[in-house]
Design an enzyme around this catalytic site. Structure first.
Site, PDB file in Angstrom:
ATOM      1  NE  ARG A 162     -12.136  33.170   6.251  1.00 33.04           N
ATOM      2  CZ  ARG A 162     -11.101  33.849   5.766  1.00 33.04           C
ATOM      3  NH1 ARG A 162      -9.909  33.749   6.317  1.00 33.04           N
ATOM      4  NH2 ARG A 162     -11.268  34.648   4.738  1.00 33.04           N
ATOM      5  CB  SER A 235     -16.029  33.086   1.714  1.00 34.76           C
ATOM      6  OG  SER A 235     -15.240  34.131   1.201  1.00 34.76           O
ATOM      7  CD  GLU A 331     -15.390  31.566   5.670  1.00 36.07           C
ATOM      8  OE1 GLU A 331     -15.832  32.511   6.332  1.00 36.07           O
ATOM      9  OE2 GLU A 331     -14.703  31.707   4.649  1.00 36.07           O
TER      10      GLU A 331
HETATM   11  N1  EPU Z   1     -12.150  34.116  -8.688  1.00 38.25           N
HETATM   12  C1  EPU Z   1     -12.806  33.770  -9.841  1.00 38.25           C
HETATM   13  N2  EPU Z   1     -14.157  33.873  -9.870  1.00 38.25           N
HETATM   14  C2  EPU Z   1     -14.885  34.303  -8.812  1.00 38.25           C
HETATM   15  C3  EPU Z   1     -14.214  34.645  -7.633  1.00 38.25           C
HETATM   16  C4  EPU Z   1     -12.833  34.537  -7.577  1.00 38.25           C
HETATM   17  O1  EPU Z   1     -12.188  33.374 -10.825  1.00 38.25           O
HETATM   18  O2  EPU Z   1     -16.107  34.387  -8.927  1.00 38.25           O
HETATM   19  C5  EPU Z   1     -10.667  34.064  -8.648  1.00 38.25           C
HETATM   20  C6  EPU Z   1     -10.078  35.469  -8.637  1.00 38.25           C
HETATM   21  O3  EPU Z   1      -9.916  35.948  -9.928  1.00 38.25           O
HETATM   22  C7  EPU Z   1      -8.752  35.252  -7.949  1.00 38.25           C
HETATM   23  C8  EPU Z   1      -9.060  34.142  -6.968  1.00 38.25           C
HETATM   24  O4  EPU Z   1     -10.249  33.493  -7.434  1.00 38.25           O
HETATM   25  O5  EPU Z   1      -7.790  34.798  -8.867  1.00 38.25           O
HETATM   26  C9  EPU Z   1      -9.216  34.633  -5.543  1.00 38.25           C
HETATM   27  O6  EPU Z   1     -10.293  35.534  -5.437  1.00 38.25           O
HETATM   28  P1  EPU Z   1     -10.364  36.682  -4.299  1.00 38.25           P
HETATM   29  O7  EPU Z   1      -9.130  37.473  -4.285  1.00 38.25           O
HETATM   30  O8  EPU Z   1     -11.670  37.389  -4.451  1.00 38.25           O
HETATM   31  O9  EPU Z   1     -10.339  35.886  -2.922  1.00 38.25           O
HETATM   32  P2  EPU Z   1     -11.009  34.512  -2.450  1.00 38.25           P
HETATM   33  O10 EPU Z   1      -9.925  33.512  -2.301  1.00 38.25           O
HETATM   34  O11 EPU Z   1     -12.163  34.155  -3.314  1.00 38.25           O
HETATM   35  C10 EPU Z   1     -10.611  34.962   0.100  1.00 38.25           C
HETATM   36  C11 EPU Z   1     -11.414  34.932   1.369  1.00 38.25           C
HETATM   37  C12 EPU Z   1     -12.259  36.207   1.512  1.00 38.25           C
HETATM   38  C13 EPU Z   1     -11.309  37.386   1.508  1.00 38.25           C
HETATM   39  C14 EPU Z   1     -10.503  37.371   0.190  1.00 38.25           C
HETATM   40  C15 EPU Z   1      -9.455  38.448   0.138  1.00 38.25           C
HETATM   41  C16 EPU Z   1     -11.843  32.583   1.825  1.00 38.25           C
HETATM   42  C17 EPU Z   1     -12.855  31.488   1.843  1.00 38.25           C
HETATM   43  N3  EPU Z   1     -12.287  33.770   1.384  1.00 38.25           N
HETATM   44  O12 EPU Z   1     -11.534  34.941  -0.992  1.00 38.25           O
HETATM   45  O13 EPU Z   1     -12.902  36.153   2.774  1.00 38.25           O
HETATM   46  O14 EPU Z   1     -12.022  38.606   1.609  1.00 38.25           O
HETATM   47  O15 EPU Z   1      -9.801  36.101   0.074  1.00 38.25           O
HETATM   48  O16 EPU Z   1      -8.421  38.136   1.011  1.00 38.25           O
HETATM   49  O17 EPU Z   1     -10.708  32.393   2.229  1.00 38.25           O
HETATM   50  C18 EPU Z   1     -14.878  35.507   3.905  1.00 38.25           C
HETATM   51  O18 EPU Z   1     -14.190  34.661   4.487  1.00 38.25           O
HETATM   52  O19 EPU Z   1     -16.117  35.642   4.140  1.00 38.25           O
HETATM   53  C19 EPU Z   1     -14.259  36.348   2.892  1.00 38.25           C
HETATM   54  C20 EPU Z   1     -14.966  37.207   2.149  1.00 38.25           C
END
Ligand code: EPU
Length: 335
Positions: A162, A235, A331
């Site tokens: 990012r 995010s 972010e």
């Molecule tokens: N999780 C929770 N609770 C929540 C949200 C997530 O426990 O409320 C846990 C999930 O269960 C999972 C882990 O956190 O084990 C990761 O969650 P998720 O797969 O939804 O991805 P993320 O790491 O929260 C990142 C990116 C997103 C992108 C997704 C999918 C960042 C800051 N965010 O989210 O990007 O869509 O991976 O690749 O890196 C964005 O940048 O605006 C964005 C949406």
């Protein structure tokens, strides 16, 4: 030049925050952009593209230049590669769908990300195992300080998680006008190892790029709010990178903490998980809140101000710091 005054920016930021620009101009081609920048470069200018990664907390006392430069061109590179260039003002998701309709592979995992093509390199957008930098070839940008266009290749953009030069040392200096991608025309490199994608694809073992995009769209729709219905900026925080010592301390209390190993010392933790454990998931204060399906996304249910959203972000940062000794970095750009 058609300059408007006291213009509401509510329709131009995905959080839907109602702030006013003291003056505003929409530019539709790079020549017009050059003229505007030349005429106003000694005044405050503020570049607005898709408005999808910003939280506006105050009126903007500047000339807001709204980038609406469109158009897509293509050039065959070899039997399996095509160079596709898109104007900075093209809607990102529409551009992804265009590429899929032509069977150009590489962007399918990045379907349904809000915003425009020109903002995508600034924060090196990423999702489901793919980042913009994986297919990025180059971009053209106008240098505000010289009034001249220049090209950036991939190395020059200094992409990170990012991050890019446009968020770092070159912040505010360049206006991206066009972005070019190297995409595949038949032997596509698929990225389907991300757990949620595998689950969504189910029995489909050799998916097409369209099937992958459809899976990504379904996952995003189930977790992430549509900015047209509920204002948000994706995010709000980055996923923090911490040492394994910090991870072990968390595991003593929360054995189940999810993490991604980066190297032998460091891991990345999902900020959404930390925020959920800190008790914020689904919480709402007036019209500002934390999304019920993904705690990493802060939302505007209607008439929230930028400062009300920011206050929640700060509460989250304080509680996560207290509970896990981790400092969450935003972010989204706070303006
Ligand atoms: N999780 C929770 N609770 C929540 C949200 C997530 O426990 O409320 C846990 C999930 O269960 C999972 C882990 O956190 O084990 C990761 O969650 P998720 O797969 O939804 O991805 P993320 O790491 O929260 C990142 C990116 C997103 C992108 C997704 C999918 C960042 C800051 N965010 O989210 O990007 O869509 O991976 O690749 O890196 C964005 O940048 O605006 C964005 C949406």
């Amino acid at each position: 030049m058609h300059i408007e005054h006291q213009k509401s920016l509510q329709a131009y930021n995905t959080f839907g925050i109602d702030v006013t620009a003291s003056s505003y101009i929409r530019v539709t081609d790079s020549k017009q952009l050059e003229e505007v920048v030349k005429a106003y470069k000694d005044q405050n200018i503020f570049i607005l593209n898709g408005g999808s990664n910003m939280l506006l907390t105050a009126d903007i006392d500047a000339l807001v230049i709204h980038i609406a430069i469109c158009g897509i061109t293509e050039k065959k590179v070899d039997d399996n590669t095509i160079l596709v260039s898109a104007g900075a003002g093209e809607n990102w998701h529409k551009f992804v769908l265009y590429c899929i309709s032509k069977n150009y592979g590489g962007l399918e995992n990045l379907a349904l990300i809000p915003g425009n093509v020109g903002s995508a390199p600034i924060q090196n957008i990423g999702a489901y195992g793919v980042e913009l930098k994986d297919t990025f070839h180059s971009c053209t940008a106008l240098d505000i300080t010289t009034g001249k266009e220049r090209k950036f290749n991939k190395e020059e953009c200094e992409f990170g998680y990012r991050e890019s030069i446009f968020k770092g040392i070159a912040k505010g200096r360049y206006i991206i006008t066009e972005v070019s991608f190297l995409l595949t025309t038949h032997m596509h490199q698929l990225h389907t190892t991300y757990g949620a994608i595998q689950k969504e694809l189910g029995a489909i073992t050799t998916p097409t790029i369209k099937q992958i995009a459809d899976a990504v769209i379904a996952i995003r729709k189930s977790k992430l709010p549509d900015p047209k219905q509920i204002g948000n900026g994706g995010s709000f925080f980055k996923n923090p990178v911490v040492s394994k010592t910090v991870l072990s301390a968390i595991q003593e209390k929360y054995e189940e903490v999810p993490f991604y190993e980066l190297d032998e010392n460091m891991v990345k933790l999902p900020a959404g998980w930390l925020i959920e454990k800190a008790g914020f998931k689904g919480k709402r204060w007036k019209d500002a809140g934390v999304h019920k399906n993904q705690a990493l996304v802060l939302v505007n249910y209607g008439n929230a101000t930028g400062n009300e959203i920011l206050a929640i972000a700060q509460k989250i940062q304080q509680q996560v710091k207290k509970q896990f000794n981790i400092s969450l970095q935003t972010e989204v750009n706070i303006i």
